[in-house]
Design an enzyme around this catalytic site. Sequence first.
Site, PDB file in Angstrom:
ATOM      1  N   SER A 138       0.828  -1.200   0.000  1.00 57.44           N
ATOM      2  CA  SER A 138       0.000   0.000   0.000  1.00 57.44           C
ATOM      3  C   SER A 138       0.870   1.261   0.000  1.00 57.44           C
ATOM      4  O   SER A 138       1.557   1.529  -0.977  1.00 57.44           O
ATOM      5  CB  SER A 138      -0.962  -0.050   1.183  1.00 57.44           C
ATOM      6  OG  SER A 138      -1.951   0.941   1.083  1.00 57.44           O
ATOM      7  N   HIS A 293      -7.533  -5.635   0.599  1.00 53.63           N
ATOM      8  CA  HIS A 293      -6.380  -4.747   0.466  1.00 53.63           C
ATOM      9  C   HIS A 293      -5.195  -5.214   1.307  1.00 53.63           C
ATOM     10  O   HIS A 293      -4.040  -5.079   0.891  1.00 53.63           O
ATOM     11  CB  HIS A 293      -6.799  -3.335   0.875  1.00 53.63           C
ATOM     12  CG  HIS A 293      -5.699  -2.323   0.766  1.00 53.63           C
ATOM     13  ND1 HIS A 293      -5.000  -2.097  -0.395  1.00 53.63           N
ATOM     14  CD2 HIS A 293      -5.170  -1.474   1.698  1.00 53.63           C
ATOM     15  CE1 HIS A 293      -4.093  -1.153  -0.188  1.00 53.63           C
ATOM     16  NE2 HIS A 293      -4.175  -0.764   1.068  1.00 53.63           N
TER      17      HIS A 293
END
Length: 312
Positions: A138, A293
Amino acid sequence: MYALPRCIQPVYAPILHPKYLNRTRVPSPCPSSGWTRSFHASQNLRIHQLAFDHHDNGGKATGSPIVILHGLFGSKKNNRSMSKALARDLSRPVYALDLRNHGNSPHDSTHNYTALAEDTEAFLQQHKLKDSTLIGHSMGAKTVMTMALRDPDCCSNIIAVDNAPVDAALASDFPRYVEGMRKVEEGRVKSQKEADAILEPYAKDLPVRQFLLTNLIRPSPSEPLKFRIPVRTLANALDDMADFPFTNPDERRFNKRALFVRGTKSHYVTDETLPIIGRFFPRFELVDVEAGHWVISENPESFRRGKPQRLL
């Protein structure tokens, strides 16, 4: 659960994507005059020494280093199990870092990818880490991409987990998380249970709340819990976290191997971003893992099985 076979080539083979190399130019290219080479701080940024954990399988890991960077609101603790596994399985030392404004690293009002990259570049220089594999999730993924494009010689290859080299708005969850964390601090809570109750309306999923609440600390026995991360600073940095410092792949390109790992239930690396990835990183390979995610924590076994041994 197994990695889903969206890419035709096996995970263990490096792959070139020629069909992505000759697409139209990315619009509105920005000049690169502000770019600085690795290990040299720009005048407007202050370099910070980063906290880290070193995993070397009891001294048995002697190969080239792996440096792993966490995502927003995370820390080196998030990658402890994976770091130990990689050090053991690959016989390579692993350095799990706390990026600025996270974990035990220093706080700074400046929080963007250039600053994060320069801190990490300085870490590589300080510890004399050469031919490293840079892994980032991320926020950490965009950091290692930034480093690779700033100075391709800073590493041997990169693994970017669930992010792409594009300007793209963060999921609406992140501003809610920030608001929830502010409410927790305003509530001057005395226990994790109290904090969880306040945070629940802003983060419905228990694993997400548990992840966010790992940042709670008690400064002293008589004081209420508080977040060790500077919540207000990171709230102000959300737009910067959505951006990417480079917009023109004709000016900056990383011609070494690059692996992009995306969660099948996540939207951060869409099919539409693949041509841009291919232009910045022409030797990239794509692997999908059944996860949201937080790929590494949600499905660590698939992530481990999906890593290309020839890349690592």
